[in-house]
Design a protein around this motif. Sequence first.
Motif, PDB file in Angstrom:
ATOM      1  N   ASP A  32      38.140  44.844  54.871  1.00 45.68           N
ATOM      2  CA  ASP A  32      38.874  44.977  53.599  1.00 45.68           C
ATOM      3  C   ASP A  32      38.958  43.607  52.950  1.00 45.68           C
ATOM      4  OD1 ASP A  32      40.587  44.240  55.827  1.00 45.68           O
ATOM      5  OD2 ASP A  32      42.291  44.397  54.457  1.00 45.68           O
ATOM      6  N   SER A  33      39.034  43.564  51.640  1.00 46.50           N
ATOM      7  CA  SER A  33      39.099  42.304  50.898  1.00 46.50           C
ATOM      8  C   SER A  33      40.140  42.424  49.789  1.00 46.50           C
ATOM      9  CB  SER A  33      37.734  41.963  50.288  1.00 46.50           C
ATOM     10  OG  SER A  33      36.770  41.787  51.306  1.00 46.50           O
ATOM     11  N   PRO A  34      40.686  41.284  49.364  1.00 46.07           N
ATOM     12  CA  PRO A  34      41.648  41.323  48.257  1.00 46.07           C
ATOM     13  C   PRO A  34      41.009  41.932  47.006  1.00 46.07           C
ATOM     14  CG  PRO A  34      41.685  39.181  49.328  1.00 46.07           C
ATOM     15  CD  PRO A  34      40.508  39.928  49.900  1.00 46.07           C
ATOM     16  N   ARG A  35      41.827  42.645  46.243  1.00 44.22           N
ATOM     17  CA  ARG A  35      41.299  43.387  45.082  1.00 44.22           C
ATOM     18  C   ARG A  35      42.471  43.948  44.314  1.00 44.22           C
ATOM     19  NH1 ARG A  35      40.800  47.120  49.742  1.00 44.22           N
ATOM     20  NH2 ARG A  35      42.406  48.687  49.413  1.00 44.22           N
ATOM     21  N   ILE A  76      46.426  37.438  46.173  1.00 36.35           N
ATOM     22  CA  ILE A  76      45.540  36.909  45.125  1.00 36.35           C
ATOM     23  C   ILE A  76      46.308  35.973  44.195  1.00 36.35           C
ATOM     24  CG2 ILE A  76      43.980  38.893  45.178  1.00 36.35           C
ATOM     25  CD1 ILE A  76      45.297  39.854  42.544  1.00 36.35           C
ATOM     26  N   LYS A  77      45.549  35.027  43.602  1.00 33.76           N
ATOM     27  CA  LYS A  77      46.081  34.269  42.469  1.00 33.76           C
ATOM     28  C   LYS A  77      45.725  35.111  41.252  1.00 33.76           C
ATOM     29  CE  LYS A  77      45.508  29.415  43.757  1.00 33.76           C
ATOM     30  NZ  LYS A  77      44.514  28.292  43.700  1.00 33.76           N
ATOM     31  N   LYS A  78      46.739  35.768  40.679  1.00 29.87           N
ATOM     32  CA  LYS A  78      46.448  36.814  39.669  1.00 29.87           C
ATOM     33  C   LYS A  78      45.711  36.257  38.452  1.00 29.87           C
ATOM     34  CE  LYS A  78      50.547  38.839  41.409  1.00 29.87           C
ATOM     35  NZ  LYS A  78      51.583  37.834  41.595  1.00 29.87           N
ATOM     36  N   LYS A  80      53.310  32.808  37.688  1.00 26.96           N
ATOM     37  CA  LYS A  80      53.859  33.630  36.598  1.00 26.96           C
ATOM     38  C   LYS A  80      52.937  33.698  35.372  1.00 26.96           C
ATOM     39  CE  LYS A  80      58.066  34.296  38.376  1.00 26.96           C
ATOM     40  NZ  LYS A  80      58.582  35.626  38.719  1.00 26.96           N
ATOM     41  N   VAL A  81      51.867  32.905  35.372  1.00 26.62           N
ATOM     42  CA  VAL A  81      50.973  32.865  34.204  1.00 26.62           C
ATOM     43  C   VAL A  81      50.447  34.262  33.894  1.00 26.62           C
ATOM     44  CG1 VAL A  81      48.717  32.045  33.403  1.00 26.62           C
ATOM     45  CG2 VAL A  81      50.329  30.443  34.397  1.00 26.62           C
ATOM     46  N   ILE A  82      49.972  34.938  34.941  1.00 28.56           N
ATOM     47  CA  ILE A  82      49.616  36.353  34.845  1.00 28.56           C
ATOM     48  C   ILE A  82      50.446  37.061  35.903  1.00 28.56           C
ATOM     49  CG2 ILE A  82      47.774  38.066  35.143  1.00 28.56           C
ATOM     50  CD1 ILE A  82      47.202  36.345  32.721  1.00 28.56           C
ATOM     51  N   SER A 139      37.227  28.621  47.969  1.00 28.79           N
ATOM     52  CA  SER A 139      37.839  29.556  47.005  1.00 28.79           C
ATOM     53  C   SER A 139      38.220  30.880  47.656  1.00 28.79           C
ATOM     54  CB  SER A 139      36.901  29.838  45.816  1.00 28.79           C
ATOM     55  OG  SER A 139      36.419  28.672  45.247  1.00 28.79           O
ATOM     56  N   MET A 140      38.749  30.829  48.883  1.00 27.34           N
ATOM     57  CA  MET A 140      39.126  32.055  49.592  1.00 27.34           C
ATOM     58  C   MET A 140      40.079  32.901  48.738  1.00 27.34           C
ATOM     59  SD  MET A 140      40.975  32.528  53.286  1.00 27.34           S
ATOM     60  CE  MET A 140      40.049  31.287  54.171  1.00 27.34           C
TER      61      MET A 140
END
Length: 465
Positions: free
Chosen positions: A102-105, A130-132, A187-189, A438-439
């Motif tokens: 599984d991977s972030p998504r 994730i960094k949104k 908080k940016v996104i 860039s993980m």
Amino acid sequence: MERENAWQKYTAEKDKKKVFKFAEDYRTFLSNCKTERECIDFFVAEAEKAGYVDLNKIIAKGGKIKAGDKVYAVNKGKEMAIFNIGTESLEKGMNILGAHIDSPRMDLKQNPLFEDTDLALFDTHYYGGIKKYQWVTIPLALHGVLVKKDGKRVTVNVGEDPSDPVFGISDLLPHLAADQMDKKGSKVIEGEDLNVIVGGIPAFDKEGKKEKDAVKTNILKLLKDKYGIEEEDFISAEIEVVPAGPARDFGFDRSMILGYGHDDRVCAYPSFVAILNQKKASGKTACALLVDKEEIGSVGATGMESKFFENTYAELFAAMGDYSELKLRRGLTNCNVLSSDVSAGFDPTYASAFEKNNAAYLGRGLVFNKYTGARGKSGSNDASAEYVGAVRKIMNDAKVSWQTAELGKVDQGGGGTIAYIMGNYNMQVIDSGIPVLSMHAPCEIISKVDLYEALLGYEAFIKNA
Ligand code: MN
Ligand code: MN
């Protein structure tokens, strides 16, 4: 001490070719398999081509297995164990290569489709850390399954074929972003801003008047005509929003691969191939265990916390006509595990987050982490000195390039893997893996030579541990 750069073993063109050939196979896999289900479908097809048989089919027929047999078991389409049965009793344990697929998504919410100001959008809920702000303004694809009201499953894959449309999340133009740019990164996104735009043509009635929620209506009509999907079908669906397009060679020298989902398919793939490459199991049974849900804590039926592996181990004993509860427990205790997950590759641009003497470097081979965790190693598996010594000898004897690392500077952050859960069985477990830059970003970077060294390391481990 500094470890050598692994590329020095591949200066001859014919040697370098082997590294690049394997990387190309992996790049193709990574481009095609962007969900846990897609990974399992691929692995099952490859396993069957290599003569592996579904354990559940053997069980259903009341069949038996013996040393030399090759079997696999799949859990709900999202997790898999593959076994090359050795000559030693299962009571003596297995050599296991563990990794997650599984991977972030972002996942579509259950009631995802809405309309606002003549645009149709899908509401999402992100999965994993994730960094949104990284997930906006890039082309996205939809992958997954829908189960319709009659129970039929429909597979979804839109955005990969060059003739497909893609989707995406908008961001605010810099001209109007004065307030946004003053916000902190988290908080940016924000989570509820991750709305995927999917359409913009309204439906008109016979008099040429725009209907209510006309764009949404039009999208639903299109989904019905093209895919036979109704709005309620999204309730029983798993649709993942992932970066669109193939993984690519990276750098003038093509030494790296840029792509979505290296974490942790870059470990899962060579783990699986190492089993397939082992034509005959040595004494111990060799296993690759490819699990789901690591990114959200290994929870649920298809995560490492599930009883799937333990139950499958019991089934193997039974299929060999040798089941006993005590033997099963002894077998689990006697397993040796490489729990593979990506390592944070040292990034010269962000050097201050790392401690140089204990960082993983791109190009220096397979990484071993005695421990991971956060703060005082919280959440870590801590491999014993004896086990680290045994693994070190296996790697050195096989001339594998390897290095050791921690996840960044002490108290800078941290993370966990599936290792401690396997440790709960009293198995010998060490964290290992491949360095990534860039993980958890939409596109991560790995070095081809590290991938190849991982394959060599895994092959040596299942043979000699
Ligand atoms: Mn991972
Ligand atoms: Mn991860």
